[in-house]
Design an enzyme around this catalytic site. Structure first.
Site, PDB file in Angstrom:
ATOM      1  N   THR A  98       0.876  -1.172   0.000  1.00 12.42           N
ATOM      2  CA  THR A  98       0.000   0.000   0.000  1.00 12.42           C
ATOM      3  C   THR A  98       0.910   1.219   0.000  1.00 12.42           C
ATOM      4  O   THR A  98       1.556   1.534   0.998  1.00 12.42           O
ATOM      5  CB  THR A  98      -0.929   0.013   1.226  1.00 12.42           C
ATOM      6  OG1 THR A  98      -1.804  -1.121   1.161  1.00 12.42           O
ATOM      7  CG2 THR A  98      -1.776   1.281   1.263  1.00 12.42           C
ATOM      8  N   LYS A 173      -7.422   1.524  -3.268  1.00 13.87           N
ATOM      9  CA  LYS A 173      -7.105   1.124  -1.896  1.00 13.87           C
ATOM     10  C   LYS A 173      -7.325   2.293  -0.938  1.00 13.87           C
ATOM     11  O   LYS A 173      -7.779   2.109   0.204  1.00 13.87           O
ATOM     12  CB  LYS A 173      -5.654   0.625  -1.806  1.00 13.87           C
ATOM     13  CG  LYS A 173      -5.205   0.214  -0.402  1.00 13.87           C
ATOM     14  CD  LYS A 173      -6.027  -0.941   0.170  1.00 13.87           C
ATOM     15  CE  LYS A 173      -5.605  -1.302   1.595  1.00 13.87           C
ATOM     16  NZ  LYS A 173      -4.303  -1.979   1.672  1.00 13.87           N
ATOM     17  N   LYS A 241      -0.249   5.249   8.523  1.00 12.99           N
ATOM     18  CA  LYS A 241       0.571   5.373   7.324  1.00 12.99           C
ATOM     19  C   LYS A 241      -0.304   5.475   6.091  1.00 12.99           C
ATOM     20  O   LYS A 241      -0.092   6.327   5.214  1.00 12.99           O
ATOM     21  CB  LYS A 241       1.518   4.165   7.217  1.00 12.99           C
ATOM     22  CG  LYS A 241       2.508   4.217   6.047  1.00 12.99           C
ATOM     23  CD  LYS A 241       1.988   3.535   4.791  1.00 12.99           C
ATOM     24  CE  LYS A 241       1.988   2.027   4.920  1.00 12.99           C
ATOM     25  NZ  LYS A 241       1.612   1.370   3.639  1.00 12.99           N
TER      26      LYS A 241
END
Length: 287
Positions: A98, A173, A241
């Site tokens: 990711t 995502k 994050k």
């Protein structure tokens, strides 16, 4: 027929994902920054161990990666010992990290100029999804590269979808993480509301999970939240994050994300409580 593949990064996601490739009959070479983890994987699954990404990528049909962030990804791809230096023409690099859409586009351009493919292919489903081969994979890149990689990705996924051009997988995502943050905060508030009201919250979960409020978070995290259990799952540190990527992209494309920004700060409070490695459902702790 089995292909020659490499897998870079054997964390909680990469380790089982690479294992599914080996079980499917592919010849797998693995690389991990901590060598002992790669040695453990080879002892369990067979295959080969490489001590650098460039060695892992030599002669491979497909090279997979699942590392920490943009910097880690750039290092394993284009660093001194990066895999890109050994990728053969026609091969495809599939990145399950990711990361940002920016680095996805950057690496796709470099790969294309060198004659091999690149897909940004982040996943959803968590550690359990990786272990059970039930991940959802959202991809960005060229259709030709996607069709080469799709049947192999399918060994650890229940859904593999090409979302569009390079970067589209990472952007999808980000949408996923936006949804999760809002859902977990709402679930936390509902559970705390029910507790304060004196309800049997487990019984209440049974009822409302059969109606319009039903969600994966409710079905899989509601009861552990009630029991104050968070030592599993997708860590708060990782979500923050991811949220940093989301909020940066939102600034770039002009999106307003007030709920996501607020939940990000709530997760910062959980980190300050010592919960950086707790599951994301730990938002209820601050209530």
């Amino acid at each position: 027929m089995g292909l020659k593949v490499a897998f870079l990064g054997l964390g909680v996601m990469g380790y089982p994902m690479a294992g599914h490739l080996a079980k499917a009959g592919h010849t797998v070479t693995v690389y991990n920054r901590t060598v002992s983890k790669a040695q453990q994987w080879v002892a369990e699954h067979g295959g080969k161990l490489a001590h650098t990404p460039i060695k892992a990528a030599e002669g491979q049909d497909l090279v997979f990666a699942c590392v920490g962030n943009d910097d880690d990804l750039r290092q394993v791809c284009t660093g001194i010992d990066g895999a890109f230096h050994a990728m053969q023409p026609g091969a495809v690099f599939i990145d399950h990290t990711t990361a940002s859409a920016k680095i996805a586009r950057e690496l796709h351009e470099q790969a294309e100029s060198s004659g091999f493919g690149f897909l940004d292919a982040p996943v959803s489903g968590g550690q359990a999804g990786a272990q059970n081969g039930q991940l959802t994979v959202m991809c960005g890149g060229n259709e030709v590269d996607f069709e080469k990689a799709k049947p192999v990705i399918a060994h650890f996924a229940k859904a593999v979808t090409l979302m569009g051009e390079s970067g589209s997988g990472q952007l999808t995502k980000m949408m996923n993480q936006i949804c999760i943050g809002g859902l977990v905060q709402a679930l936390s508030e509902a559970l705390k509301f029910g507790m304060n009201a004196g309800l049997d919250v487990n019984k209440a979960l049974d009822v409302i999970s059969k109606g319009a409020a039903q969600s994966w978070q409710m079905e899989n995290r509601g009861r552990t939240m009630v029991k104050d259990e968070f030592n599993f799952g997708f860590a708060v540190d990782w979500m923050r994050k991811d949220f940093s990527l989301v909020l940066e992209e939102a600034r770039r494309n002009g999106s307003q994300l007030p709920v996501t920004a607020l939940v990000d700060q709530f997760y910062a409070e959980v980190q300050a409580m010592g919960g950086g490695r707790w599951d994301t459902s730990s938002l209820i702790k601050r209530l």
